[in-house]
Design a protein around this motif. Structure first.
Motif, PDB file in Angstrom:
ATOM      1  N   ASN A 233       0.812  -1.211   0.000  1.00  0.00           N
ATOM      2  CA  ASN A 233       0.000   0.000   0.000  1.00  0.00           C
ATOM      3  C   ASN A 233       0.850   1.268   0.000  1.00  0.00           C
ATOM      4  O   ASN A 233       0.550   2.235   0.680  1.00  0.00           O
ATOM      5  N   GLY A 234       1.941   1.196  -0.774  1.00  0.00           N
ATOM      6  CA  GLY A 234       2.806   2.369  -0.883  1.00  0.00           C
ATOM      7  C   GLY A 234       3.783   2.145  -2.013  1.00  0.00           C
ATOM      8  O   GLY A 234       3.512   1.373  -2.940  1.00  0.00           O
ATOM      9  N   GLY A 235       4.925   2.814  -1.922  1.00  0.00           N
ATOM     10  CA  GLY A 235       5.913   2.656  -2.983  1.00  0.00           C
ATOM     11  C   GLY A 235       7.247   3.229  -2.552  1.00  0.00           C
ATOM     12  O   GLY A 235       7.389   3.763  -1.448  1.00  0.00           O
ATOM     13  N   SER A 236       8.227   3.087  -3.451  1.00  0.00           N
ATOM     14  CA  SER A 236       9.570   3.591  -3.163  1.00  0.00           C
ATOM     15  C   SER A 236       9.743   4.981  -3.760  1.00  0.00           C
ATOM     16  O   SER A 236       9.146   5.310  -4.797  1.00  0.00           O
ATOM     17  N   LEU A 237      10.563   5.774  -3.114  1.00  0.00           N
ATOM     18  CA  LEU A 237      10.761   7.170  -3.509  1.00  0.00           C
ATOM     19  C   LEU A 237      11.762   7.237  -4.665  1.00  0.00           C
ATOM     20  O   LEU A 237      12.904   6.782  -4.515  1.00  0.00           O
ATOM     21  N   PRO A 238      11.352   7.799  -5.810  1.00  0.00           N
ATOM     22  CA  PRO A 238      12.315   7.958  -6.906  1.00  0.00           C
ATOM     23  C   PRO A 238      13.471   8.863  -6.482  1.00  0.00           C
ATOM     24  O   PRO A 238      13.306   9.738  -5.620  1.00  0.00           O
ATOM     25  N   TRP A 239      14.612   8.661  -7.060  1.00  0.00           N
ATOM     26  CA  TRP A 239      15.780   9.497  -6.755  1.00  0.00           C
ATOM     27  C   TRP A 239      16.267  10.139  -8.038  1.00  0.00           C
ATOM     28  O   TRP A 239      15.813   9.793  -9.124  1.00  0.00           O
ATOM     29  N   ARG A 240      17.194  11.077  -7.894  1.00  0.00           N
ATOM     30  CA  ARG A 240      17.918  11.564  -9.071  1.00  0.00           C
ATOM     31  C   ARG A 240      19.404  11.465  -8.754  1.00  0.00           C
ATOM     32  O   ARG A 240      19.802  11.572  -7.581  1.00  0.00           O
ATOM     33  N   MET A 241      20.196  11.246  -9.789  1.00  0.00           N
ATOM     34  CA  MET A 241      21.644  11.204  -9.598  1.00  0.00           C
ATOM     35  C   MET A 241      22.178  12.616  -9.765  1.00  0.00           C
ATOM     36  O   MET A 241      21.794  13.335 -10.693  1.00  0.00           O
ATOM     37  N   ASN A 242      23.023  13.016  -8.864  1.00  0.00           N
ATOM     38  CA  ASN A 242      23.623  14.342  -8.971  1.00  0.00           C
ATOM     39  C   ASN A 242      25.117  14.194  -8.689  1.00  0.00           C
ATOM     40  O   ASN A 242      25.515  14.073  -7.521  1.00  0.00           O
ATOM     41  N   ASP A 243      25.878  14.161  -9.730  1.00  0.00           N
ATOM     42  CA  ASP A 243      27.327  14.065  -9.611  1.00  0.00           C
ATOM     43  C   ASP A 243      27.721  12.852  -8.758  1.00  0.00           C
ATOM     44  O   ASP A 243      28.497  12.962  -7.808  1.00  0.00           O
ATOM     45  N   GLY A 244      27.084  11.716  -9.064  1.00  0.00           N
ATOM     46  CA  GLY A 244      27.426  10.470  -8.379  1.00  0.00           C
ATOM     47  C   GLY A 244      26.737  10.288  -7.038  1.00  0.00           C
ATOM     48  O   GLY A 244      26.962   9.304  -6.346  1.00  0.00           O
ATOM     49  N   VAL A 245      25.888  11.239  -6.685  1.00  0.00           N
ATOM     50  CA  VAL A 245      25.170  11.118  -5.416  1.00  0.00           C
ATOM     51  C   VAL A 245      23.685  10.859  -5.714  1.00  0.00           C
ATOM     52  O   VAL A 245      23.098  11.554  -6.550  1.00  0.00           O
ATOM     53  N   LYS A 246      23.103   9.834  -5.032  1.00  0.00           N
ATOM     54  CA  LYS A 246      21.669   9.600  -5.177  1.00  0.00           C
ATOM     55  C   LYS A 246      20.936  10.595  -4.285  1.00  0.00           C
ATOM     56  O   LYS A 246      21.158  10.623  -3.072  1.00  0.00           O
ATOM     57  N   GLU A 247      20.074  11.400  -4.895  1.00  0.00           N
ATOM     58  CA  GLU A 247      19.366  12.427  -4.128  1.00  0.00           C
ATOM     59  C   GLU A 247      17.890  12.056  -3.964  1.00  0.00           C
ATOM     60  O   GLU A 247      17.220  11.678  -4.931  1.00  0.00           O
ATOM     61  N   PHE A 248      17.427  12.183  -2.729  1.00  0.00           N
ATOM     62  CA  PHE A 248      16.017  11.932  -2.394  1.00  0.00           C
ATOM     63  C   PHE A 248      15.454  13.199  -1.765  1.00  0.00           C
ATOM     64  O   PHE A 248      16.197  13.974  -1.165  1.00  0.00           O
ATOM     65  N   HIS A 249      14.144  13.374  -1.901  1.00  0.00           N
ATOM     66  CA  HIS A 249      13.517  14.550  -1.268  1.00  0.00           C
ATOM     67  C   HIS A 249      12.301  14.117  -0.451  1.00  0.00           C
ATOM     68  O   HIS A 249      11.280  13.711  -1.001  1.00  0.00           O
ATOM     69  N   LEU A 250      12.451  14.212   0.859  1.00  0.00           N
ATOM     70  CA  LEU A 250      11.330  13.898   1.765  1.00  0.00           C
ATOM     71  C   LEU A 250      10.692  15.196   2.228  1.00  0.00           C
ATOM     72  O   LEU A 250      11.403  16.152   2.575  1.00  0.00           O
ATOM     73  N   VAL A 251       9.370  15.233   2.231  1.00  0.00           N
ATOM     74  CA  VAL A 251       8.651  16.391   2.757  1.00  0.00           C
ATOM     75  C   VAL A 251       7.825  15.926   3.947  1.00  0.00           C
ATOM     76  O   VAL A 251       6.888  15.126   3.795  1.00  0.00           O
ATOM     77  N   ALA A 252       8.199  16.391   5.122  1.00  0.00           N
ATOM     78  CA  ALA A 252       7.422  16.053   6.325  1.00  0.00           C
ATOM     79  C   ALA A 252       6.213  16.974   6.372  1.00  0.00           C
ATOM     80  O   ALA A 252       6.365  18.198   6.306  1.00  0.00           O
ATOM     81  N   GLU A 253       4.996  16.398   6.481  1.00  0.00           N
ATOM     82  CA  GLU A 253       3.801  17.240   6.372  1.00  0.00           C
ATOM     83  C   GLU A 253       2.571  16.504   6.912  1.00  0.00           C
ATOM     84  O   GLU A 253       2.574  15.270   6.994  1.00  0.00           O
ATOM     85  N   PRO A 254       1.542  17.251   7.261  1.00  0.00           N
ATOM     86  CA  PRO A 254       0.271  16.602   7.604  1.00  0.00           C
ATOM     87  C   PRO A 254      -0.315  15.923   6.367  1.00  0.00           C
ATOM     88  O   PRO A 254      -0.243  16.478   5.269  1.00  0.00           O
ATOM     89  N   VAL A 255      -0.849  14.738   6.546  1.00  0.00           N
ATOM     90  CA  VAL A 255      -1.419  13.988   5.417  1.00  0.00           C
ATOM     91  C   VAL A 255      -2.721  13.350   5.876  1.00  0.00           C
ATOM     92  O   VAL A 255      -2.997  13.265   7.077  1.00  0.00           O
ATOM     93  N   GLN A 256      -3.506  12.906   4.899  1.00  0.00           N
ATOM     94  CA  GLN A 256      -4.672  12.095   5.244  1.00  0.00           C
ATOM     95  C   GLN A 256      -4.448  10.699   4.699  1.00  0.00           C
ATOM     96  O   GLN A 256      -4.026  10.540   3.546  1.00  0.00           O
ATOM     97  N   ARG A 257      -4.689   9.695   5.522  1.00  0.00           N
ATOM     98  CA  ARG A 257      -4.467   8.321   5.113  1.00  0.00           C
ATOM     99  C   ARG A 257      -5.768   7.544   5.285  1.00  0.00           C
ATOM    100  O   ARG A 257      -6.390   7.593   6.362  1.00  0.00           O
ATOM    101  N   GLU A 258      -6.156   6.853   4.247  1.00  0.00           N
ATOM    102  CA  GLU A 258      -7.308   5.959   4.358  1.00  0.00           C
ATOM    103  C   GLU A 258      -6.809   4.640   4.935  1.00  0.00           C
ATOM    104  O   GLU A 258      -5.972   3.968   4.328  1.00  0.00           O
TER     105      GLU A 258
END
Lengths: 429, 368
Positions: free
Chosen positions: A57-82
């Protein structure tokens, strides 16, 4: 297909275009959001030999490569979950979801994780189980300043081990975790070892959401009423779909407030990994239930060589129930005939039915008859199977093993069609 | 002091038993008293009895109660006699006025009766002379009226409250029976069984008190209306009159009262006029404020609290459906709803009583 869906569908697309992104970009990429509770197809691997995980019931976070570094972006925030159809919960999470998306990388990767705080208070992210510099450990006040609301912090380190890990706040931790802030962190071995055909992961959590309410009570320590796999309850938890003969791994992390004996029907399995890493084959033993302690991870493995629909659940029976009243009087065997007409007279507009005299199985019949529950409240027991009510809730789902499943196909194949003469039957006199 | 000493001294000399009447003489005297002939009914009494029976043949309204009081109250009858208007014509005039009172919630029969009595007496006794006593007599009508109004609403309310409490007793009885069944099935202890029985016992006792209150207020009204025998078995409406939809609003009530109140009128001829006016004005203001507060409280109970108690019970039903709450919670909340209803009846009763008090404060009749 909008931009967001495009990213979802092709993690490989991101990796392929990563070379186009200038290394001068110091800002994080647009975050990927996971607002719906459907299980996503796994991302493509980064080209090396590993099987990307399926997050229930979810998935993996896509990344981008930046000069040999895998970059991820997490946003901490209020959400609604069913939690399941009929119940929506005001949570805190990451990238539109509780739990947050799974972060998936390979041993030896240099990773950079941008964490943007859109919560109403400060936060941090602790990378649970990972070996990293002390200043990257994410304990607010101890290893770094708390991330103020509205700010973005950067975590960057090299992954020195492989295995099953988690991430969660270490900043107003009790509240933020009780609100659902957590995610899986999977590190694949760089040498292609420990490879399986299907690799599932999910987190265990506990919630106190009073009937008729929408927001977890974070002050509760012991008396929880909702028990979830990845912030979902049965029948909202997707099945684990595998092909007959597949080698299967299920990774479980426990960020609830109690231990969970996780039990698989039809098979014995071995615990191949813990929070401390891979368990040597010589130290593994077969079992059908493994207890996952609080703050720990377990990766169980087995070969799915028997077809069928196999229950997979926490063996604490209360944890496979929807919300229930723990203070209700015990009515087992209580003859309510005398009082019933009086109560019915008191409530002329209400279809009063005495309950509990012969057990609680009638509960599901009553729900089926359309008896109204408090708003945003799931029945204590629910779910229809091929043979009748399943009478479950909470931490329960089904491992579906079929021979005619294509590799990479995780779609629900429906109920198992049993060969003739292999289903328990009524003795005719 | 001297007098009592004298009595004691006299008593000492009177201890001779022969000076006391013997049993036979006592019987003789009592026999004589019993045989004192009952005077035949006058025309007034006969007409009044007919009218009273007619009024009692329907569920008793406040204006019917008031008309009966105007006919039957001995103190008022004495005035009718003194004014020489104690006849069937007076009964007829009162009944004509009574039949015009179609509003089941209010009555000005006391005001009307005083007016009829005094106007008729003008032609018989006082001849356009309005002495101070005249106003004092009128004031007696208004005082009787206030008592009757208040007692009437108390009696109706007490009956209604008792009936509602009977439902509460049904609720606690159901809970007690469930506790018995639980004990027999082995799912409740003797202690919790006893606790439920105790709760039921409390409501049984409360019901006994409520029944007594219903009897007492009814008998208080019977005494005010001078009813006995079959006449005392009148029926009453099951419920108090509804709360008026609109909040009462009266302009210039103080001036209105000063014009109408008999005590104020009587003081017009005295040096005490100024002081009485101050008192009247203050009383009217206080009674008017009381009326408005009682109205607002009853309205609040009706429009806010009662729906809230229904909402609570409705949600409890849903939680009971989900086995999130138990049967005792459900029964408790039916009691909560009944209690909210009982509080509404009490608030409504207090509103009607406040209206009776304000009527009296302004001289027996509120402005139209």
């Amino acid at each position: 297909m909008n931009r967001r869906e495009f990213f979802t569908a092709s993690g490989i697309g991101l990796a392929a275009t990563a070379g186009l992104i200038s290394k001068a970009v110091a800002q994080p990429a647009e975050p990927e959001f996971f607002n719906d509770p459907n299980t996503r197809q796994p991302l493509a691997s980064d080209g090396r030999s590993y099987t990307p995980v399926v997050t229930l019931n979810g998935g993996s976070l896509p990344w981008r490569m930046n000069d040999g570094v895998k970059e991820f972006h997490l946003v901490a925030e209020p959400v609604q979950r069913e939690f399941a159809p009929g119940m929506l919960v005001n949570c805190w999470g990451y990238n539109g979801s509780s739990p947050g998306p799974t972060i998936e990388a390979v041993e030896g990767d240099r990773i950079r994780i941008f964490v943007t705080n859109k919560l109403p208070e400060h936060t941090t992210v602790h990378w649970h189980g990972l070996f990293l510099p002390s200043g990257m450990d994410g304990v607010g006040g101890l290893s770094q300043p708390h991330i103020p609301k509205g700010k973005t912090f950067v975590y960057e380190y090299t992954l020195r081990q492989s295995g099953t890990f988690m991430y969660h706040p270490h900043s107003d931790e009790m509240v933020q975790m009780a609100m659902g802030m957590m995610g899986m962190f999977i590190v694949h071995p760089r040498d292609g070892s420990h490879r399986v055909d299907r690799d599932f992961c999910f987190l265990l959590s506990s919630w106190d959401i009073d009937p008729g309410t929408f927001t977890p009570n974070t002050a509760e320590m012991t008396d929880f009423n909702m028990w979830t796999f990845n912030s979902r309850v049965f029948p909202g938890i997707d099945p684990l779909v595998v092909r007959k003969g597949d080698r299967v791994r299920i990774r479980i992390g426990n960020l609830s407030m109690t231990n969970h004996p996780i039990h698989l029907h039809g098979y014995s399995f071995k615990v191949a990994g813990t929070d401390g890493g891979w368990v040597p084959a010589s130290a593994q033993w077969p079992e059908v239930t493994t207890d996952v302690p609080v703050g720990a991870m377990r990766a169980i493995e087995f070969v799915a060589d028997v077809e069928g629909d196999w229950a997979f659940h926490c063996h604490k029976s209360h944890h496979t129930m929807g919300p229930m009243g723990h203070e209700v009087p015990n009515m087992i065997g209580v003859d309510q005939k005398k009082a019933t007409p009086k109560v019915a007279k008191l409530l002329p507009d209400y279809m009063y039915m005495p309950m509990g005299e012969n057990g609680m199985a009638e509960m599901q019949d009553m729900a089926a008859m359309g008896m109204t529950l408090p708003e945003n409240t799931l029945p204590m027991m629910t779910g229809e199977g091929p043979f009748g009510p399943i009478e479950m809730g909470g931490m329960f789902t089904v491992l579906k093993v079929r021979k005619d499943i294509a590799p990479g196909d995780y779609a629900d194949p429906g109920w198992y069609e049993h060969p003739e003469g292999t289903v328990a039957y009524e003795l005719k006199s | 002091m001297l007098a009592s000493v004298a009595i004691i001294a006299a008593g000492c000399s009177a201890t001779n038993l022969e000076n006391f009447p013997n049993t036979e003489r006592v019987i003789e005297r009592a026999d004589y008293l019993d045989r004192k002939p009952i005077p035949s009914l006058t025309d007034y009494q006969e007409a009044a009895q007919v009218r009273v029976k007619e009024l009692l043949s329907q569920p008793l309204t406040v204006s019917a109660a008031m008309e009966i009081a105007m006919l039957n109250t001995p103190k008022l009858q004495q005035h009718y006699q003194a004014y020489q208007i104690w006849d069937e014509d007076l009964v007829e005039e009162l009944s004509v006025a009574g039949r015009k009172e179609t509003d089941p919630t209010t009555t000005s029969m006391d005001w009307t009766a005083a007016k009829i009595a005094l106007m008729k007496s003008v032609n018989t006794v006082y001849r356009y002379n309005f002495p101070r006593e005249y106003f004092e007599v009128a004031e007696e009508f208004i005082d009787v009226g206030e008592e009757v109004r208040k007692t009437y609403f108390e009696a109706i309310a007490a009956h209604q409250l008792q009936a509602m409490l009977e439902t509460t007793v049904t609720a606690t009885q159901a809970a007690a029976e469930l506790a018995n069944a639980q004990y027999q099935a082995g799912t409740a202890s003797l202690r919790s069984q006893a606790m439920q029985q105790m709760t039921h016992a409390e409501t049984v006792k409360a019901l006994a008190e409520a029944k007594l209150e219903a009897i007492s207020t009814r008998e208080a009204l019977n005494r005010l209306l001078v009813l006995w025998g079959d006449d005392a078995n009148w029926t009453a409406p099951e419920r108090l009159p509804d709360l008026p939809a609109a909040r009462p609003s009266y302009a210039n009530l103080e001036e209105y009262a000063l014009e109408r109140r008999f005590d104020a009128l009587s003081e017009r001829k005295s040096w005490a006029l100024w002081h009485t006016s101050v008192d009247v004005r203050s009383e009217v203001r206080e009674n008017y404020a009381t009326l408005l507060t009682r109205y607002d409280l009853a309205k609040y109970q009706q429009e806010t609290v009662l729906p809230l108690s229904e909402a609570v019970l409705g949600e409890t039903q849903k939680e009971y459906n989900g086995m999130l709450m138990g049967i005792y919670d459900l029964i408790d909340d039916t009691q909560g709803q009944i209690e909210a209803g009982r509080e509404y009846v009490e608030a409504l009763r207090d509103f009607w009583i406040a209206q009776a008090e304000l009527s009296q404060a302004v001289g027996g009749k509120l402005p139209e």
